[in-house]
Design an enzyme around this catalytic site. Structure first.
Site, PDB file in Angstrom:
ATOM      1  N   ASN A   8       0.814  -1.248  -0.114  1.00 33.37           N
ATOM      2  CA  ASN A   8      -0.013   0.189   0.028  1.00 33.37           C
ATOM      3  C   ASN A   8       0.949   1.288  -0.288  1.00 33.37           C
ATOM      4  O   ASN A   8       1.887   1.187   0.510  1.00 33.37           O
ATOM      5  CB  ASN A   8      -0.878  -0.066   1.190  1.00 33.37           C
ATOM      6  N   HIS A  25       5.881  -0.710  -2.916  1.00 32.49           N
ATOM      7  CA  HIS A  25       5.418   0.064  -4.022  1.00 32.49           C
ATOM      8  C   HIS A  25       5.329   1.715  -3.816  1.00 32.49           C
ATOM      9  O   HIS A  25       4.803   2.479  -4.616  1.00 32.49           O
ATOM     10  CB  HIS A  25       4.010  -0.270  -4.487  1.00 32.49           C
ATOM     11  N   CYS A  61      15.396  13.868 -12.480  1.00 27.75           N
ATOM     12  CA  CYS A  61      16.615  14.387 -11.474  1.00 27.75           C
ATOM     13  C   CYS A  61      16.443  13.578 -10.225  1.00 27.75           C
ATOM     14  O   CYS A  61      17.310  13.698  -9.276  1.00 27.75           O
ATOM     15  CB  CYS A  61      16.735  15.915 -11.224  1.00 27.75           C
ATOM     16  N   THR A  93      -4.687  -9.126   0.557  1.00 27.42           N
ATOM     17  CA  THR A  93      -3.948  -9.117  -0.797  1.00 27.42           C
ATOM     18  C   THR A  93      -4.342 -10.160  -1.473  1.00 27.42           C
ATOM     19  O   THR A  93      -4.464 -11.362  -0.887  1.00 27.42           O
ATOM     20  CB  THR A  93      -2.348  -9.298  -0.567  1.00 27.42           C
ATOM     21  N   GLU A 103     -11.930 -13.592   1.085  1.00 25.10           N
ATOM     22  CA  GLU A 103     -12.344 -14.764   0.116  1.00 25.10           C
ATOM     23  C   GLU A 103     -10.938 -15.427   0.101  1.00 25.10           C
ATOM     24  O   GLU A 103      -9.947 -14.968   0.440  1.00 25.10           O
ATOM     25  CB  GLU A 103     -12.555 -14.023  -1.059  1.00 25.10           C
ATOM     26  N   ALA A 157     -10.918  -7.708   7.804  1.00 30.05           N
ATOM     27  CA  ALA A 157      -9.438  -7.736   8.616  1.00 30.05           C
ATOM     28  C   ALA A 157      -9.428  -7.040   9.824  1.00 30.05           C
ATOM     29  O   ALA A 157      -9.301  -7.347  10.936  1.00 30.05           O
ATOM     30  CB  ALA A 157      -8.309  -7.432   7.798  1.00 30.05           C
TER      31      ALA A 157
HETATM   32  P1  NAD Z   1      -6.024  -6.409  -4.541  1.00 27.38           P
HETATM   33  O1  NAD Z   1      -6.845  -5.231  -4.871  1.00 27.38           O
HETATM   34  O2  NAD Z   1      -5.477  -7.212  -5.793  1.00 27.38           O
HETATM   35  O3  NAD Z   1      -6.567  -7.456  -3.713  1.00 27.38           O
HETATM   36  C1  NAD Z   1      -7.092  -6.822  -2.317  1.00 27.38           C
HETATM   37  C2  NAD Z   1      -7.508  -8.044  -1.613  1.00 27.38           C
HETATM   38  O4  NAD Z   1      -7.942  -7.702  -0.270  1.00 27.38           O
HETATM   39  C3  NAD Z   1      -8.684  -9.173  -1.980  1.00 27.38           C
HETATM   40  O5  NAD Z   1      -8.009 -10.377  -2.164  1.00 27.38           O
HETATM   41  C4  NAD Z   1      -9.826  -8.947  -1.360  1.00 27.38           C
HETATM   42  O6  NAD Z   1     -10.565  -9.849  -1.164  1.00 27.38           O
HETATM   43  C5  NAD Z   1      -9.058  -8.317  -0.176  1.00 27.38           C
HETATM   44  N1  NAD Z   1     -10.003  -7.706   0.764  1.00 27.38           N
HETATM   45  C6  NAD Z   1     -10.929  -6.726   0.465  1.00 27.38           C
HETATM   46  N2  NAD Z   1     -11.570  -6.182   1.414  1.00 27.38           N
HETATM   47  C7  NAD Z   1     -11.046  -6.577   2.568  1.00 27.38           C
HETATM   48  C8  NAD Z   1     -11.171  -6.655   3.855  1.00 27.38           C
HETATM   49  N3  NAD Z   1     -11.972  -5.801   4.505  1.00 27.38           N
HETATM   50  N4  NAD Z   1     -10.334  -7.285   4.891  1.00 27.38           N
HETATM   51  C9  NAD Z   1      -9.558  -8.419   4.335  1.00 27.38           C
HETATM   52  N5  NAD Z   1      -9.401  -8.392   2.943  1.00 27.38           N
HETATM   53  C10 NAD Z   1      -9.994  -7.715   2.132  1.00 27.38           C
HETATM   54  O7  NAD Z   1      -4.667  -5.756  -3.712  1.00 27.38           O
HETATM   55  P2  NAD Z   1      -3.082  -5.919  -3.624  1.00 27.38           P
HETATM   56  O8  NAD Z   1      -2.982  -7.410  -3.597  1.00 27.38           O
HETATM   57  O9  NAD Z   1      -2.718  -5.048  -2.631  1.00 27.38           O
HETATM   58  O10 NAD Z   1      -2.543  -5.482  -5.065  1.00 27.38           O
HETATM   59  C11 NAD Z   1      -3.089  -4.379  -5.826  1.00 27.38           C
HETATM   60  C12 NAD Z   1      -1.882  -3.426  -6.009  1.00 27.38           C
HETATM   61  O11 NAD Z   1      -2.887  -2.289  -5.727  1.00 27.38           O
HETATM   62  C13 NAD Z   1      -0.829  -3.301  -5.120  1.00 27.38           C
HETATM   63  O12 NAD Z   1       0.174  -3.406  -5.647  1.00 27.38           O
HETATM   64  C14 NAD Z   1      -1.146  -2.017  -4.192  1.00 27.38           C
HETATM   65  O13 NAD Z   1       0.110  -1.098  -4.285  1.00 27.38           O
HETATM   66  C15 NAD Z   1      -2.090  -1.334  -5.085  1.00 27.38           C
HETATM   67  N6  NAD Z   1      -3.327  -0.481  -4.393  1.00 27.38           N
HETATM   68  C16 NAD Z   1      -3.102   0.273  -3.195  1.00 27.38           C
HETATM   69  C17 NAD Z   1      -3.957   0.647  -2.371  1.00 27.38           C
HETATM   70  C18 NAD Z   1      -3.661   1.258  -1.055  1.00 27.38           C
HETATM   71  O14 NAD Z   1      -2.247   1.861  -0.867  1.00 27.38           O
HETATM   72  N7  NAD Z   1      -4.407   1.571  -0.121  1.00 27.38           N
HETATM   73  C19 NAD Z   1      -5.295   0.668  -2.903  1.00 27.38           C
HETATM   74  C20 NAD Z   1      -5.495   0.163  -4.207  1.00 27.38           C
HETATM   75  C21 NAD Z   1      -4.421  -0.484  -4.631  1.00 27.38           C
HETATM   76 ZN    ZN Z   2      13.625  17.266 -11.630  1.00 25.72          ZN
END
Ligand code: NAD
Ligand code: ZN
Length: 265
Positions: A111, A128, A139, A197, A224, A251
């Site tokens: 995140n 990330h 730069c 994730t 899930e 979570a």
């Molecule tokens: P993803 O969107 O692929 O998966 C999210 C996962 O979280 C899913 O498996 C879903 O079932 C689960 N989920 C959703 N709500 C939940 C809850 N309340 N409790 C527990 N689990 C829950 O996300 P990812 O695996 O992090 O990969 C996506 C990419 O997106 C990453 O690289 C991330 O950097 C980026 N991203 C970041 C943010 C953030 O910073 N908050 C938001 C969106 C995307």
């Molecule tokens: Zn610059």
């Protein structure tokens, strides 16, 4: 074979998992977008969310930023506004409590929202990058974001070289950050909490596989089943991983309830 603990409670399985956690010497956590959903930041999948309006593959690529920075900034502005007002939820606080109690070596997060740090976690490795700084890819300088970066309609420019700035996040097509540090940390760990994730994004999804390879356990917290739940290949098929326990549900509820028990005497 994964053992699933439903939110409704499977007491014996849960106490078996708590016991295994208490026996672990060096737990670590890997988190993804799902841990911040209860803080109001949508993950990639939520219907009607940010990512359905601005698909990541179309807007969040390095190539689009270079070719068409104004287009890329349509997404960055929306993320910036969403992240700005967000507060940590009980799942973030649960991980901070574990670390404070000396029961978590650190958090590897995908995140970019800064909510782990906001909840008090100290050893946070952002694979990330972060959305609290802007970066010049010419730069390499970075500046802290201010509200106007996300409310103005102009693309902010680097004060030194007048090139468009981008958020200090890893876009598709860019290298991830801190991978050596992450491998060094997780290969000394014997249990990983994998929270919110989908385990689809490489190389972050090799973290559970590295812990497993060293003989450790994988505890998943998700709404899930995921690619990891019943076995996946990571590192181009060189490592495999399968969860030992899946805590099914939001979570904010499952992880904080688990941590309450894990910290009981
Ligand atoms: P993803 O969107 O692929 O998966 C999210 C996962 O979280 C899913 O498996 C879903 O079932 C689960 N989920 C959703 N709500 C939940 C809850 N309340 N409790 C527990 N689990 C829950 O996300 P990812 O695996 O992090 O990969 C996506 C990419 O997106 C990453 O690289 C991330 O950097 C980026 N991203 C970041 C943010 C953030 O910073 N908050 C938001 C969106 C995307
Ligand atoms: Zn610059």
């Amino acid at each position: 074979m994964v053992k699933t603990i439903e939110t409704t409670g499977n007491i014996s399985l849960e106490s078996e998992a708590v016991h295994a956690f208490k026996n672990a010497a060096r737990p670590v956590a890997l988190t993804g977008a799902g841990i911040s959903v209860e803080s109001g930041i949508p993950d990639f999948r939520s219907p009607g969310g940010l990512w359905t309006v601005y698909p990541a593959e179309e807007y969040a690529t390095y190539d689009v930023f270079i070719r068409d920075a104004p287009k890329a900034w349509k997404l960055y502005r929306e993320i910036g506004k969403t992240v700005e007002g967000a507060k940590p939820n009980p799942a973030h606080f649960a991980l901070a409590r574990l670390e404070e109690a000396g029961r978590l070596q650190g958090v590897v997060t995908q995140n970019i929202d800064g909510l782990h740090q906001a909840s008090g976690s100290k050893n946070v490795i952002e694979i990330h990058g972060d959305h609290q700084h802007l970066q010049c890819v010419h730069c390499n300088s970075t500046i802290p974001v201010v509200r106007e970066h996300f409310t103005d309609n102009n693309v902010p420019e680097c004060a030194k070289c007048s090139k468009p700035l981008k958020p200090n996040v890893v876009l598709f097509g860019e290298a991830v950050r801190h991978m050596e540090e992450i491998v060094a940390l997780v290969t000394t760990c014997d249990l990983v909490l994998v929270v919110g994730t989908s385990a689809l994004v490489a190389p972050a999804n090799s973290v559970p596989a590295l812990v497993k390879k060293a003989g450790g356990l994988i505890f998943e917290f998700n709404m899930e089943k995921t690619a990891l739940t019943e076995g996946m290949d990571a590192f181009f098929g060189m490592l495999d991983a399968e969860s030992d326990y899946l805590f099914l549900g939001p979570a904010g509820e499952t992880l904080s309830a688990f941590v309450d028990k894990a910290l009981e005497d």
